[in-house]
Design a protein around this motif. Structure first.
Motif, PDB file in Angstrom:
ATOM      1  N   LEU B  34       0.832  -1.208   0.000  1.00 28.65           N
ATOM      2  CA  LEU B  34       0.000   0.000   0.000  1.00 28.65           C
ATOM      3  C   LEU B  34       0.860   1.249   0.000  1.00 28.65           C
ATOM      4  CD1 LEU B  34      -2.874  -0.984   2.432  1.00 28.65           C
ATOM      5  CD2 LEU B  34      -3.083  -0.411   0.007  1.00 28.65           C
ATOM      6  N   VAL B  35       1.901   1.228   0.842  1.00 29.07           N
ATOM      7  CA  VAL B  35       2.743   2.429   0.963  1.00 29.07           C
ATOM      8  C   VAL B  35       3.469   2.689  -0.355  1.00 29.07           C
ATOM      9  CG1 VAL B  35       4.798   3.382   2.063  1.00 29.07           C
ATOM     10  CG2 VAL B  35       3.023   2.311   3.455  1.00 29.07           C
ATOM     11  N   SER B  38       1.030   4.019  -2.989  1.00 28.98           N
ATOM     12  CA  SER B  38       0.621   5.416  -2.841  1.00 28.98           C
ATOM     13  C   SER B  38       1.799   6.347  -3.089  1.00 28.98           C
ATOM     14  CB  SER B  38      -0.002   5.664  -1.477  1.00 28.98           C
ATOM     15  OG  SER B  38       0.876   5.238  -0.475  1.00 28.98           O
ATOM     16  N   PHE B  39       3.009   5.892  -2.745  1.00 27.56           N
ATOM     17  CA  PHE B  39       4.178   6.742  -3.000  1.00 27.56           C
ATOM     18  C   PHE B  39       4.370   6.944  -4.490  1.00 27.56           C
ATOM     19  CE2 PHE B  39       8.783   7.242  -3.661  1.00 27.56           C
ATOM     20  CZ  PHE B  39       8.954   8.425  -2.962  1.00 27.56           C
ATOM     21  N   THR B  42       1.726   9.370  -5.762  1.00 28.99           N
ATOM     22  CA  THR B  42       1.752  10.773  -5.339  1.00 28.99           C
ATOM     23  C   THR B  42       3.078  11.451  -5.610  1.00 28.99           C
ATOM     24  OG1 THR B  42       2.355  10.035  -3.139  1.00 28.99           O
ATOM     25  CG2 THR B  42       0.025  10.508  -3.531  1.00 28.99           C
ATOM     26  N   MET B  45       3.245  14.195  -8.146  1.00 25.80           N
ATOM     27  CA  MET B  45       2.408  15.327  -7.751  1.00 25.80           C
ATOM     28  C   MET B  45       3.094  16.146  -6.658  1.00 25.80           C
ATOM     29  SD  MET B  45      -0.990  13.004  -7.633  1.00 25.80           S
ATOM     30  CE  MET B  45      -2.213  14.180  -7.109  1.00 25.80           C
ATOM     31  N   ILE B  46       3.725  15.443  -5.726  1.00 26.58           N
ATOM     32  CA  ILE B  46       4.390  16.155  -4.635  1.00 26.58           C
ATOM     33  C   ILE B  46       5.559  16.968  -5.180  1.00 26.58           C
ATOM     34  CG2 ILE B  46       5.746  15.840  -2.532  1.00 26.58           C
ATOM     35  CD1 ILE B  46       4.044  13.322  -1.992  1.00 26.58           C
ATOM     36  N   ASN B  49       4.312  19.962  -6.821  1.00 23.44           N
ATOM     37  CA  ASN B  49       3.871  20.953  -5.836  1.00 23.44           C
ATOM     38  C   ASN B  49       5.048  21.721  -5.273  1.00 23.44           C
ATOM     39  OD1 ASN B  49       1.156  20.651  -5.894  1.00 23.44           O
ATOM     40  ND2 ASN B  49       1.085  19.103  -4.270  1.00 23.44           N
ATOM     41  N   LYS B  50       6.092  20.969  -4.916  1.00 24.00           N
ATOM     42  CA  LYS B  50       7.240  21.618  -4.294  1.00 24.00           C
ATOM     43  C   LYS B  50       7.882  22.592  -5.268  1.00 24.00           C
ATOM     44  CE  LYS B  50       8.581  18.373  -0.718  1.00 24.00           C
ATOM     45  NZ  LYS B  50       9.386  17.190  -0.388  1.00 24.00           N
ATOM     46  N   ARG B  56       6.866  29.835  -7.413  1.00 22.33           N
ATOM     47  CA  ARG B  56       5.959  30.940  -7.091  1.00 22.33           C
ATOM     48  C   ARG B  56       6.683  31.972  -6.253  1.00 22.33           C
ATOM     49  NH1 ARG B  56       1.742  27.446  -6.438  1.00 22.33           N
ATOM     50  NH2 ARG B  56       2.091  27.315  -4.181  1.00 22.33           N
TER      51      ARG B  56
END
Lengths: 443, 228, 348, 223
Positions: B34-35, B38-39, B42, B45-46, B49-50, B56
């Motif tokens: 599961l981990v 999900s890693f 994501t 995406m992470i 984002n960073k 920005r």
């Protein structure tokens, strides 16, 4: 006053001694009926020697001591024993008492003398004579005097302290006795010194009675083993442990008797009675009682036979219309009574009648403790009444006794006296002690 | 409990060790799957984002910049960011014309409540600091947070001098805070009265960082300009 | 006689009672506070009068409310709540918005007193609990000072005083500028010392010609109130003395080490709220230990902590937190400093 | 706790509603106080934390319920923790992926969901004994109750402390924020106030109930 030896803490209630301390002791007439409890002392009650219906003569022994921790009782007046029955007393439950009908026609001569040659008396004889006289601590404790004269063998007593403090407000009987019977006081002191085998006696007197200090000192030669020492006027200076601290600087350990530090303490009234009675071999049949307070019309010190009902005494002294509360003993430690039929006993030093609107007698509701610490500053035993009070409120009696020395409290009332929140601390402590006693008995 | 109950030994439940291992193993496997799953999902995406967050902030601090490149300063030198290189991050911003417009650096110092972390812009051509963005702070709202709201305070950073000294060992003039209203020099920071601690913290972190980084950047300016 | 009017009453001994009651103590504390209030009004004007009235009324109303909610008999009559109200106002800046003062008063009574069960059960000084709350809630307003003796102080209010509830107070800077006399500054002596190393003359600190909380400015008047109470034995003199001593013990070595950086002990004693706190708040009986040695520990702790916060902490003033902390540890102090009972003094 | 150890619960509306009210994890059971106090300084944080916790709760408890007959007693706590930690890690990644800002605001408290005793408590007391379906419904209820409680705090604290709700200014510029409300002490104040209100309601209801019973008794006597 600065420089006077004294103990730590304590309180300064108004004294009100001026109501009666200038008035000489007066003898009152005999009451028609006397009530004589068989237990006027700490220890076993005495055993009756006379039957109902029997006539007795003033001074005649009517009850015998029941063992060492007991004293005999003498008839205070010539008359007839009507019956023996349970009668209320000032302290605690009803006890067996003689009801003595006084013969009004009698001249009330004392006819039971047994004169003694004082010079020849040994210590042991004195102890026996004191017991035979039915002598108990007249200051209020009612502890048999001869027992105090026989300290436990492991304690070496070196000093006799005569307690002339009379620190309770209103009371002046000891003061008057010291003024009027100094010879007897000195006589009694010397006898007990001989019985105890001590070389030194100190008469401790509060400095509001300097006339008494003077009266006694004048009778004592220079370098006499008996000395008079003025101590600070402070309540409870008259408590044994406090007085020993004040005059000798010795501290009696908690739970111990004064003999543990080599001291025996006797009330001056007791000593004067011994000095008066012992040469004649007589028993205690009368005593001086202070009747005072704002509710009394003629305050004063009255010499009355033991067994005189309180009512009779108050009738002669007169009670004002505002009188509200009758206290047997002093106002700080005495108890208020409802039944005025209780008799004067050997240990009753006075009665105080307070009026309803007495400024000192606040009856406002109690507030919560605000931790001002005044009680801590007042407690002569240096306990923490504030903490004890809070524990009592939550019924933690065991903690009170184990961690906060509840049993060293001798209920002098200083804490309740100063408490601005009107918390009845002493009452809490009494309840706590009795609950613990009951538990101990059950277990 | 009766006497008998006390005496009787409690029945021992015996679970074979194998069962325990089996269960733990099974659970650990499920967890691991599961981990990892999900890693994998994501992670991009992470990262995105960073990157966006940094960009920005960078583009706000260096308004002319349209692209950026990352560098790492370590062991007293600057090199392009890459795998396996650890050190102080520098984000260089480049304009439309590909020219270096400014460099953003992170700085931190303890404030009134907690550490204040900022990203500030250094202009290597005027050798001055041009503004900062707070990345993280817990200053008292209404007092300490004036450091990002007080216009007079923000004026300090239009061009705060951070010029290296001649031998490149530090700043020519240390950046210092001064009492409100007494700023006379370009290297001074006019503190906020009533929020002295927070403003001092900003001054301290800028000074500490600039003492180190300003000379370094000036030395490696060519590298930064080239972007490679 | 006897049969006639003598109705006897049975009570437990002692039958005599010292006349001083809780009400007497509290009332006398109020008397001692009145000159402090009067000076505060004189120095800062009408705004302080309104502040005093607001906090006192809100405190009384809250006390009544909480007594009703808890089904307790009303305890307004014991005066303690008036003390809370007055003390609270005296610790606030003169131009503190009234609505915030009302919040402080409500919190003082609710959180500081009623929650614990009312008078005698509260752990901390209620007035300080109220102040600590508004200090945390409105940090700007509570550090907005106005200079004393402004000419217009009796004809107009400080503009922030009448701020509408839930809104920001008006800035007072312009108003001070208009009213200004050159000599006085809006910064408190503590702030001047801490940030600019300007020490205010002792004479100003004594008489109170300085900025600061409404009631803390004149050390002299506070001291007189304390002496009055101590003389009437309604204040444990050891507490103020201990607090001030504790402050000196910490500040003196610091000053000797570096006189340029640290203030001299006299300044420490007279500036800020130390005097007000030492005389009227640390000495609050409810929050202080009952045992004699405990009282000393408690007082020295507060004094020392105050100076430590002032010199090394972020705040300019530390009295409030020092006293609150002292209050919190005072039951503990009481417990570990039980008096050695009679006859056991020498023993360990 | 209401349920009996070894009886299978029938799913009803109550299975869900209980978590909201009678067994509210925050206001009644006082569990999971750490995030309750720490991240409720704004409504959005509170909501995010509530939803994250709910997801972890439901997901981990479902898995535990499925495996309940496999897990030996001796290693059950270890197993629960592994399962919970797994889902917490997933949530952690998810929030980072959704919004870094939110992730920064919630800080370490996302990871700390692992040690939220509410979740472990549910696993031990409910999921390990019940079938999957009731576990999910009950978990959703408890999660909703937790989220509701966090929102109660977050809304009050954000309105008073910042004059905003979900980031929208409510009162305009002149509003004076109560700074203390978004600081840690404010969390305690607001939680205390809510507990007071809930306890007051409960007490009133119990008293009303007692009165009703008393009246019924009286009427019985009258007959």
């Amino acid at each position: 006053m600065f420089g006077l030896s004294t103990f730590k803490h304590g309180v300064h209630p108004r004294e009100y001694k001026e109501l009666s301390n200038q008035l000489p002791i007066r003898r009152l007439p005999f009451a028609p009926t006397l009530v004589l409890p068989l237990s006027q002392h700490a220890g076993k009650p005495s055993v009756p020697l006379v039957q109902p219906g029997q006539e007795v003569v003033r001074g005649q022994p009517i009850a015998a001591a029941d063992g060492f921790m007991s004293v005999p009782l003498h008839a205070p007046a010539t008359g007839r024993i009507k019956r023996i029955e349970l009668m209320p007393t000032a302290r605690g439950p009803k006890t067996d008492s003689f009801i003595l009908e006084v013969y009004q026609g009698s001249n009330q001569q004392h006819s039971y003398d047994n004169p003694q040659d004082l010079a020849k008396l040994q210590g042991k004889d004195i102890v026996q004579l004191v017991q035979d006289a039915g002598m108990v601590g007249l200051g209020g404790a009612a502890f048999p005097t001869h027992v105090k004269m026989t300290p436990p063998p492991e304690h070496q007593v070196d000093t006799l302290v005569a307690n002339g403090c009379e620190c309770e407000p209103y009371l002046t009987c000891d003061h008057r006795i010291m003024l009027e019977q100094p010879e007897q006081l000195i006589q009694g002191t010397r006898l007990i010194m001989r019985a105890l085998g001590v070389e030194r006696a100190i008469i401790g007197i509060e400095d509001n009675k300097l006339d008494a200090v003077k009266a006694i000192s004048e009778l004592l030669p220079a370098h006499d083993p008996i000395t008079v020492q003025a101590v600070e006027t402070k309540y409870p200076q008259g408590a044994e442990k406090m007085l020993i601290k004040s005059v000798l600087g010795r501290s009696v350990p908690p739970g111990s008797f004064p003999s543990a530090v080599g001291v025996s303490v006797f009330n001056v009234g007791t000593l004067a009675q011994i000095g008066e009675l012992l040469p004649h071999g007589r028993g205690v049949i009368e005593r001086v009682v202070t009747v005072s307070g704002p509710g009394v019309e003629h305050p004063g010190n009255y010499l009355v036979p033991v067994g005189t009902p309180v009512r009779f005494l108050l009738e002669h002294a007169g009670v004002t219309s505002g009188a509200h509360e009758v206290i047997l003993g002093g106002p700080m430690m005495g108890m208020s009574v409802s039944a005025l039929d209780v008799p004067v006993t050997k240990a009753m030093s006075g009665m105080v009648v307070l009026e309803q609107n007495d400024p000192d007698l606040h009856k406002q509701q109690a507030h919560p403790c605000i931790r001002c610490g005044w009680c801590v500053e007042a407690c002569p035993m240096q306990l923490n009444p504030s903490m004890l009070g809070m524990l009592a409120a939550s019924s933690d009696y065991d903690e009170m006794a184990n961690d906060y020395h509840l049993n060293d409290c001798f209920e002098c009332g200083s804490c309740s006296y100063v408490c601005p929140s009107n918390i009845p601390l002493v009452q809490y402590f009494r309840i706590a002690k009795s609950v613990l006693r009951e538990r101990a008995e059950v277990a | 409990m009766s006497q008998a109950d006390n005496l009787a030994p409690p029945p021992v439940e015996t679970t074979p060790s194998f069962n325990m291992l089996r269960t733990l193993g099974l659970v650990a496997t499920i967890s691991g799957l599961l981990v990892v799953l999900s890693f994998r999902v994501t992670e991009p995406m992470i990262e995105q984002n960073k990157r966006e967050a940094i960009e920005r902030a960078l583009f706000r601090l260096v308004p002319d910049a349209v692209s950026r490149r990352d560098f790492i300063a370590s062991d007293n030198r600057i090199q392009p960011a890459g795998e396996g290189i650890d050190g102080e991050k520098l984000y260089a911003g480049y304009g439309q014309d590909g020219k270096l417009k400014g460099i953003a650096l992170e700085a931190a110092a303890p404030g009134y409540q907690d550490v204040i972390r900022i990203l500030y812009a250094y202009d290597p051509y005027c050798q001055c600091i041009r503004g900062f963005e707070v990345l993280k702070m817990a200053e008292t709202p209404g007092i300490g947070d004036k450091i990002i709201k007080d216009p007079a305070f923000l004026m300090n950073f239009e061009a705060l001098q951070a010029r290296p000294n001649a031998d490149g060992s530090g700043l020519e003039q240390a950046i210092v805070p001064v009492k409100h209203g007494t700023k006379t020099q370009p290297w001074q920071i006019d503190a906020i009265s009533g929020a002295t601690i927070s403003s001092n913290a900003i001054a301290r972190m800028l000074n500490d960082k600039s003492q180190l980084m300003s000379p370094l950047i000036q030395r490696n300016l060519a590298l930064l300009e080239n972007g490679a | 006689m006897a049969e006639g009017g003598l109705t006897t009453d049975l009570r437990s001994s002692p039958h005599l009672k010292q006349a001083t009651t809780v009400e007497d103590i509290m009332r006398n504390v109020v008397y001692a506070l009145l000159p402090v209030c009067a000076w505060a009004i004189y120095a800062f004007g009408l705004s302080v009068l309104l502040l005093l009235v607001t906090t006192t009324l809100v405190c009384i109303a809250s006390e009544a409310l909480f007594c009703r909610l808890a089904n307790r008999p009303s305890t307004i009559g014991d005066w303690s709540i008036v003390i809370t109200g007055l003390l609270l106002a005296l610790t606030l800046p003169p131009g503190f918005p009234l609505w915030m003062a009302a919040v402080a008063a409500f919190v003082a009574v609710g959180l500081g007193k009623a929650l614990f069960g009312g008078l005698g059960y509260n752990v901390m000084n209620p007035a300080l609990v109220g102040r600590a709350f508004v200090q945390a809630a409105f940090p700007v307003a509570i550090t907005t000072w106005t200079p004393p003796f402004l000419p217009g102080r009796f004809s107009e209010l400080i503009p922030s005083t009448l701020t509408l509830p839930f809104t920001k107070p008006e800035p007072v800077v312009d108003w001070i500028e208009q009213n200004r006399i050159d000599a006085f500054t809006g910064a408190t002596p503590l702030a001047l010392q801490k940030f600019e190393q300007i020490t205010t003359p002792v004479a100003d600190l004594l008489t109170g010609t300085i900025a600061g909380s409404a009631g803390e400015t004149s050390a002299l008047i506070i001291l007189l109130g304390g002496i009055y109470l101590a003389a009437r034995k309604m204040l444990d003199w050891r507490i103020p003395v201990g607090v001030l001593l504790g402050a000196v013990l910490v500040s003196l070595p610091m000053w000797l080490l570096d006189a340029g950086r640290y203030p001299d002990p006299l300044f420490v004693l007279l500036s800020g709220g130390l005097m007000l706190g030492a005389v009227f708040m640390a000495s609050d009986m409810v929050g202080s230990p009952v045992t004699p040695s405990g009282v000393w520990i408690y007082a020295l702790f507060i004094g020392a902590l105050t100076v430590i916060i002032r010199l090394f902490g972020g705040l300019t003033e530390g009295v409030m937190y020092a006293i609150l902390l002292g209050n919190v540890i005072s039951p503990l102090i009481s417990r570990v400093t039980q008096p050695r009972i009679f006859g056991e003094e020498g023993k360990r | 706790m209401a349920e009996l150890p070894n009886r299978q619960e029938q799913v009803s509306l109550d299975t869900f509603l209980r978590g909201l009210w009678q067994e509210n994890p925050v206001f009644v059971m006082l569990l999971g106080m750490c995030p309750v106090l720490a991240v409720t300084n704004s409504a959005i944080n509170a909501l995010a934390m509530g939803l994250a916790s709910t997801f972890v709760l439901v997901a981990s408890n479902s898995l535990i319920s499925l495996l309940r007959n496999f897990i030996p007693k001796q290693v059950r706590i270890a197993t629960y923790i592994i399962i919970i930690a797994t889902f917490v890690t997933m949530v952690d990644y998810a929030i980072q992926a959704i919004s870094l800002e939110l992730y920064n605001a919630l800080g370490a408290f996302i990871q700390l969901i692992v040690v939220n005793c509410m979740i472990l408590g549910r696993a031990e007391a409910y999921a390990s004994k019940q079938r999957l379906w009731p576990t999910i419904i009950n978990g959703l209820g408890i999660g909703a109750g937790f989220t509701f409680a966090l929102l109660c705090l977050g809304v009050v604290r954000e309105i008073l402390g910042a004059g905003e709700l979900f980031g929208f200014a409510l009162f305009g510029d002149s509003f004076q924020p109560w700074v203390v409300m978004i600081l840690p002490p404010g969390g305690f104040f607001v939680l205390g106030a809510w507990l007071l209100i809930f306890a007051w309601f409960r007490q009133r209801r119990e008293q009303a109930q007692a009165r009703v019973e008393e009246q019924q008794q009286e009427t019985v006597y009258e007959r």
